[in-house]
Design a protein around this motif. Structure first.
Motif, PDB file in Angstrom:
ATOM      1  N   ASN A  45       0.936  -1.580   0.008  1.00  0.00           N
ATOM      2  CA  ASN A  45       0.006  -0.336   0.258  1.00  0.00           C
ATOM      3  C   ASN A  45       1.179   1.239   0.106  1.00  0.00           C
ATOM      4  O   ASN A  45       1.392   1.348   0.941  1.00  0.00           O
ATOM      5  CB  ASN A  45      -1.129  -0.145   1.052  1.00  0.00           C
ATOM      6  CG  ASN A  45      -1.823   1.165   1.255  1.00  0.00           C
ATOM      7  OD1 ASN A  45      -1.919   1.937   0.579  1.00  0.00           O
ATOM      8  ND2 ASN A  45      -1.706   1.571   2.502  1.00  0.00           N
ATOM      9  N   ILE A  46       1.262   1.763  -1.856  1.00  0.00           N
ATOM     10  CA  ILE A  46       1.443   2.748  -1.562  1.00  0.00           C
ATOM     11  C   ILE A  46       0.929   4.164  -0.494  1.00  0.00           C
ATOM     12  O   ILE A  46       0.340   4.262  -0.745  1.00  0.00           O
ATOM     13  CB  ILE A  46       2.292   3.408  -2.860  1.00  0.00           C
ATOM     14  CG1 ILE A  46       2.848   2.314  -3.488  1.00  0.00           C
ATOM     15  CG2 ILE A  46       3.126   4.856  -2.961  1.00  0.00           C
ATOM     16  CD1 ILE A  46       3.070   2.257  -4.990  1.00  0.00           C
ATOM     17  N   THR A  47       1.996   4.738   0.765  1.00  0.00           N
ATOM     18  CA  THR A  47       1.697   5.809   1.000  1.00  0.00           C
ATOM     19  C   THR A  47       2.676   6.896   1.265  1.00  0.00           C
ATOM     20  O   THR A  47       3.840   6.780   0.306  1.00  0.00           O
ATOM     21  CB  THR A  47       1.784   5.501   2.746  1.00  0.00           C
ATOM     22  OG1 THR A  47       2.978   5.352   3.414  1.00  0.00           O
ATOM     23  CG2 THR A  47       1.015   4.717   2.798  1.00  0.00           C
ATOM     24  N   ASP A  48       2.365   8.748   1.354  1.00  0.00           N
ATOM     25  CA  ASP A  48       3.818   9.389   1.064  1.00  0.00           C
ATOM     26  C   ASP A  48       4.650   9.023   2.049  1.00  0.00           C
ATOM     27  O   ASP A  48       5.428   9.333   1.904  1.00  0.00           O
ATOM     28  CB  ASP A  48       3.284  10.766   1.599  1.00  0.00           C
ATOM     29  CG  ASP A  48       2.122  11.288   0.750  1.00  0.00           C
ATOM     30  OD1 ASP A  48       2.436  11.143  -0.323  1.00  0.00           O
ATOM     31  OD2 ASP A  48       1.191  12.041   1.012  1.00  0.00           O
ATOM     32  N   SER A  52       9.183   6.636  -0.848  1.00  0.00           N
ATOM     33  CA  SER A  52      10.627   7.313  -1.779  1.00  0.00           C
ATOM     34  C   SER A  52      10.817   6.064  -1.727  1.00  0.00           C
ATOM     35  O   SER A  52      11.431   5.345  -2.971  1.00  0.00           O
ATOM     36  CB  SER A  52      10.901   7.662  -0.696  1.00  0.00           C
ATOM     37  OG  SER A  52      11.165   9.241  -0.667  1.00  0.00           O
ATOM     38  N   PHE A  53      10.693   4.603  -0.805  1.00  0.00           N
ATOM     39  CA  PHE A  53      11.468   3.308  -1.082  1.00  0.00           C
ATOM     40  C   PHE A  53      10.731   2.629  -2.290  1.00  0.00           C
ATOM     41  O   PHE A  53      11.346   1.953  -2.623  1.00  0.00           O
ATOM     42  CB  PHE A  53      11.322   2.745   0.395  1.00  0.00           C
ATOM     43  CG  PHE A  53      11.765   3.610   1.506  1.00  0.00           C
ATOM     44  CD1 PHE A  53      13.231   4.357   1.635  1.00  0.00           C
ATOM     45  CD2 PHE A  53      10.608   4.445   2.481  1.00  0.00           C
ATOM     46  CE1 PHE A  53      13.567   4.710   2.419  1.00  0.00           C
ATOM     47  CE2 PHE A  53      11.354   5.394   3.337  1.00  0.00           C
ATOM     48  CZ  PHE A  53      12.828   5.431   3.906  1.00  0.00           C
ATOM     49  N   VAL A  54       9.581   3.148  -2.181  1.00  0.00           N
ATOM     50  CA  VAL A  54       8.579   2.249  -2.953  1.00  0.00           C
ATOM     51  C   VAL A  54       9.477   2.234  -4.560  1.00  0.00           C
ATOM     52  O   VAL A  54       9.444   1.488  -5.791  1.00  0.00           O
ATOM     53  CB  VAL A  54       6.899   1.982  -2.736  1.00  0.00           C
ATOM     54  CG1 VAL A  54       6.282   1.479  -3.973  1.00  0.00           C
ATOM     55  CG2 VAL A  54       7.125   1.614  -1.379  1.00  0.00           C
ATOM     56  N   PHE A  55       9.617   3.927  -5.022  1.00  0.00           N
ATOM     57  CA  PHE A  55      10.045   4.197  -5.678  1.00  0.00           C
ATOM     58  C   PHE A  55      11.371   3.722  -6.197  1.00  0.00           C
ATOM     59  O   PHE A  55      11.571   3.221  -7.819  1.00  0.00           O
ATOM     60  CB  PHE A  55       9.839   5.804  -5.618  1.00  0.00           C
ATOM     61  CG  PHE A  55      10.340   6.523  -6.918  1.00  0.00           C
ATOM     62  CD1 PHE A  55       9.118   6.937  -7.674  1.00  0.00           C
ATOM     63  CD2 PHE A  55      11.162   7.021  -7.083  1.00  0.00           C
ATOM     64  CE1 PHE A  55      10.143   7.327  -8.381  1.00  0.00           C
ATOM     65  CE2 PHE A  55      12.023   7.872  -8.382  1.00  0.00           C
ATOM     66  CZ  PHE A  55      11.144   7.803  -9.370  1.00  0.00           C
ATOM     67  N   VAL A 120       9.966  10.973  -2.446  1.00  0.00           N
ATOM     68  CA  VAL A 120       8.886  10.878  -3.825  1.00  0.00           C
ATOM     69  C   VAL A 120       7.822  10.427  -2.651  1.00  0.00           C
ATOM     70  O   VAL A 120       7.271  10.395  -1.906  1.00  0.00           O
ATOM     71  CB  VAL A 120       8.911   9.395  -3.981  1.00  0.00           C
ATOM     72  CG1 VAL A 120       7.913   9.715  -5.788  1.00  0.00           C
ATOM     73  CG2 VAL A 120      10.757   9.793  -5.253  1.00  0.00           C
ATOM     74  N   LYS A 121       6.431  11.678  -3.013  1.00  0.00           N
ATOM     75  CA  LYS A 121       5.168  11.476  -3.160  1.00  0.00           C
ATOM     76  C   LYS A 121       4.541  10.004  -3.171  1.00  0.00           C
ATOM     77  O   LYS A 121       4.895   9.913  -4.240  1.00  0.00           O
ATOM     78  CB  LYS A 121       4.152  13.084  -3.145  1.00  0.00           C
ATOM     79  CG  LYS A 121       5.025  14.302  -2.653  1.00  0.00           C
ATOM     80  CD  LYS A 121       3.783  14.930  -3.295  1.00  0.00           C
ATOM     81  CE  LYS A 121       3.465  16.589  -2.862  1.00  0.00           C
ATOM     82  NZ  LYS A 121       3.482  16.558  -1.240  1.00  0.00           N
ATOM     83  N   ALA A 122       3.365   9.594  -2.863  1.00  0.00           N
ATOM     84  CA  ALA A 122       2.886   8.570  -2.864  1.00  0.00           C
ATOM     85  C   ALA A 122       2.321   8.694  -4.445  1.00  0.00           C
ATOM     86  O   ALA A 122       2.146   7.818  -5.451  1.00  0.00           O
ATOM     87  CB  ALA A 122       1.397   8.614  -2.165  1.00  0.00           C
ATOM     88  N   SER A 123       1.905   9.329  -4.692  1.00  0.00           N
ATOM     89  CA  SER A 123       0.704   9.668  -5.883  1.00  0.00           C
ATOM     90  C   SER A 123       1.984   9.991  -7.391  1.00  0.00           C
ATOM     91  O   SER A 123       1.579   8.830  -8.478  1.00  0.00           O
ATOM     92  CB  SER A 123       0.571  11.245  -6.902  1.00  0.00           C
ATOM     93  OG  SER A 123       1.081  11.950  -6.196  1.00  0.00           O
ATOM     94  N   VAL A 124       3.610  10.426  -6.892  1.00  0.00           N
ATOM     95  CA  VAL A 124       4.338   9.806  -8.018  1.00  0.00           C
ATOM     96  C   VAL A 124       4.885   9.090  -8.491  1.00  0.00           C
ATOM     97  O   VAL A 124       5.195   8.229  -9.279  1.00  0.00           O
ATOM     98  CB  VAL A 124       5.709  11.138  -7.808  1.00  0.00           C
ATOM     99  CG1 VAL A 124       6.758  10.586  -8.652  1.00  0.00           C
ATOM    100  CG2 VAL A 124       4.756  12.500  -7.709  1.00  0.00           C
TER     101      VAL A 124
END
Length: 147
Positions: A45-48, A52-55, A120-124
């Motif tokens: 679940n990508i959050t703010d 950054s780590f998921v990105f 990095v923001k979640a939306s990005v």
């Protein structure tokens, strides 16, 4: 840092990319790894707070796709992400200018996230996830046509 990408020929001349024997086994392993990484990333679940780590993983998926095609075609990069982008731009027109520009933009964002105090923001990250899915799709089609 260069402001725009140089053509693949530049990276070949400087030695940042070398022509080597084609390595379909390693290429296959790289696309399979990208697909497994994608499955893992999609389970998060990508959050703010974690974007950054998921990105970083999403960017790695795109990089693995580029490396897959480089190995399949008999090229290797000495760690230059710009060279991998130039390879995709020069050799695989099916990615198109937008996906190549996204790869380069994500390269810069990843560097800023890792080496500077940028997040990095979640939306990005969610947008990048869609781009990475497209990279996997095109890479898989291109790779399958070679083997």
């Amino acid at each position: 840092m260069r402001s725009r990408l140089m053509p693949l020929e530049y990276y070949l001349r400087t030695g940042e990319v070398e022509k080597v024997s084609k390595d379909p086994r390693t290429a296959r392993a790289l696309i399979e790894k990208a697909e497994k990484r994608m499955k893992f990333v999609k389970s998060i679940n990508i959050t703010d707070d974690n974007a950054s780590f998921v990105f970083e993983d999403i960017y790695t998926i795109i990089q693995e796709c580029a490396q897959c095609l480089m190995m399949a075609d008999g090229y290797t990069s000495k760690g230059s992400h710009e060279a991998a982008i130039a390879f995709i731009a020069d050799k695989y027109r099916e990615f198109g200018e937008k996906l190549v520009a996204d790869f380069d933009r994500y390269r810069k964002m990843r560097n800023d996230s890792i080496y500077r105090d940028n997040y990095v923001k979640a939306s990005v990250a969610v947008e990048a996830l869609g781009i990475a899915e497209e990279y996997i799709r095109i890479t898989r089609l291109a790779f399958n046509s070679k083997v």
